[in-house]
Enzyme design. Structure first.
Site, mmCIF file in Angstrom:
data_model
loop_
_atom_site.group_PDB
_atom_site.id
_atom_site.type_symbol
_atom_site.label_atom_id
_atom_site.label_comp_id
_atom_site.label_asym_id
_atom_site.label_seq_id
_atom_site.Cartn_x
_atom_site.Cartn_y
_atom_site.Cartn_z
ATOM 1 N N ASP A 67 1.018 -1.351 0.228
ATOM 2 C CA ASP A 67 0.101 -0.187 -0.087
ATOM 3 C C ASP A 67 0.449 1.065 -0.381
ATOM 4 O OD1 ASP A 67 0.993 -0.064 2.658
ATOM 5 O OD2 ASP A 67 -1.139 -0.782 3.460
ATOM 6 N N ASN A 135 -7.495 -3.108 14.680
ATOM 7 C CA ASN A 135 -8.900 -3.105 14.463
ATOM 8 C C ASN A 135 -8.871 -4.564 13.013
ATOM 9 O OD1 ASN A 135 -7.704 -1.827 11.943
ATOM 10 N ND2 ASN A 135 -9.095 -0.344 11.345
ATOM 11 N N HIS A 137 -6.657 -5.151 10.318
ATOM 12 C CA HIS A 137 -6.445 -4.702 8.993
ATOM 13 C C HIS A 137 -5.533 -5.586 8.643
ATOM 14 C CE1 HIS A 137 -4.013 -0.854 9.813
ATOM 15 N NE2 HIS A 137 -3.512 -1.573 9.459
ATOM 16 N N GLU A 142 -9.357 -2.307 5.511
ATOM 17 C CA GLU A 142 -9.838 -1.388 6.965
ATOM 18 C C GLU A 142 -11.239 -2.901 7.336
ATOM 19 O OE1 GLU A 142 -8.055 -0.158 8.503
ATOM 20 O OE2 GLU A 142 -7.500 2.234 8.340
HETATM 21 P P1 PGA Z 1 2.880 -1.928 12.626
HETATM 22 O O1 PGA Z 1 1.517 -1.789 11.686
HETATM 23 O O2 PGA Z 1 3.752 -2.896 12.176
HETATM 24 O O3 PGA Z 1 3.437 -0.647 12.832
HETATM 25 O O4 PGA Z 1 2.313 -2.403 13.716
HETATM 26 C C1 PGA Z 1 1.218 -2.864 11.046
HETATM 27 C C2 PGA Z 1 -0.446 -2.925 10.065
HETATM 28 O O5 PGA Z 1 -1.740 -1.640 10.693
HETATM 29 O O6 PGA Z 1 -0.532 -3.266 9.256
#
Ligand code: PGA
Length: 244
Positions: A67, A135, A137, A142
């Site tokens: 992304d 959450n 995702h 999302e």
């Molecule tokens: P993080 O994010 O590695 O910064 O915890 C992971 C994500 O939100 O997919």
């Protein structure tokens, strides 16, 4: 699903490195799906070390990132293109045109989603690395994103923007939108490796493993995939251990 619990984040990185090494030795021209965020940083350090020691090589590898933020170009220090240069690409030997990431500053963002999706459709990701959002995702898919989704433009939730705010000067600087691979793109990978580190991921990890397979929790779809490995540190595994 193969679930592996480690003592700490260093061990998570070393074990994940082994999986990448095995993949690159088996298939030197592998297509890798990579992720950004704090979770993969230690693994990327191991990948850099491994390539410097000639244990692995990226010379024939293609990388597709999950992304990118809308509005940040590849020179912006908060863009994911910049992140990948800073944490991996600047330190490995890879062909310039073998690194792919959505362009968050394209004039026509919908067209850019089509372009990226067409690229993804013309290849098969051999090994997809994922983090997990609090959450649920995966990528920036999302809650309530269709499991059939392809590369698309997404409005980030407040929870995601808040969690990513540590990287920005103020919450107002955090982009409101991103382009992400869709869930169907992710699930299409031959092998998936999801990493989760820290107590703030414990509930999401619990839901991923024990909750219903539901669009409300995007990561739950991984339970339908035939080859998923989840590597956790002690903290991220706290809740799954309580229910044993
Ligand atoms: P993080 O994010 O590695 O910064 O915890 C992971 C994500 O939100 O997919």
């Amino acid at each position: 699903m193969n679930i592996i619990q480690c003592n700490d984040s260093k061990e998570v990185a070393l074990l994940s490195y082994r999986i990448f090494k095995e993949q690159l030795i088996k298939k030197p021209n592998s297509t890798l799906g990579l992720a950004t965020g704090s979770t993969p940083i230690l693994l990327y350090n191991e990948l850099i070390k491994g390539s410097q020691l000639n244990e692995i090589s990226f010379k024939k590898v293609n990388i597709f990132n999950l992304d990118e933020y809308v509005g940040l170009n590849s020179e912006h220090k908060n863009s994911y293109a910049f992140f990948m240069k800073e944490y991996l690409l600047n330190f490995i030997e890879i062909e310039d045109n073998h690194f792919h990431i959505p362009n968050g500053t394209a004039c026509d963002l919908i067209e850019e989603c089509h372009r990226y999706n067409n690229l993804l459709s013309s290849t098969k990701i051999d090994l997809q690395l994922l983090g997990l959002g609090e959450n649920g995702h995966i990528g920036f898919n999302e809650p309530n994103t269709s499991f059939e989704s392809t590369t698309h433009l997404v409005e980030l939730t407040e929870n995601t923007r808040k969690n990513n705010s540590i990287y920005f000067k103020s919450i107002n600087d955090i982009p409101t939108h991103a382009i992400t691979m869709g869930i169907s793109n992710i699930i299409n990978a031959t092998k998936i490796l999801l990493l989760a580190i820290g107590e703030n991921k414990a509930e999401a990890v619990y839901n991923l493993i024990n909750g219903p397979i539901d669009v409300k929790f995007p990561g739950s779809i991984l339970r339908n995939h035939p080859d998923v490995t989840i590597i956790l540190d002690k903290e991220a595994a706290t809740l799954i251990n309580k229910v044993k």
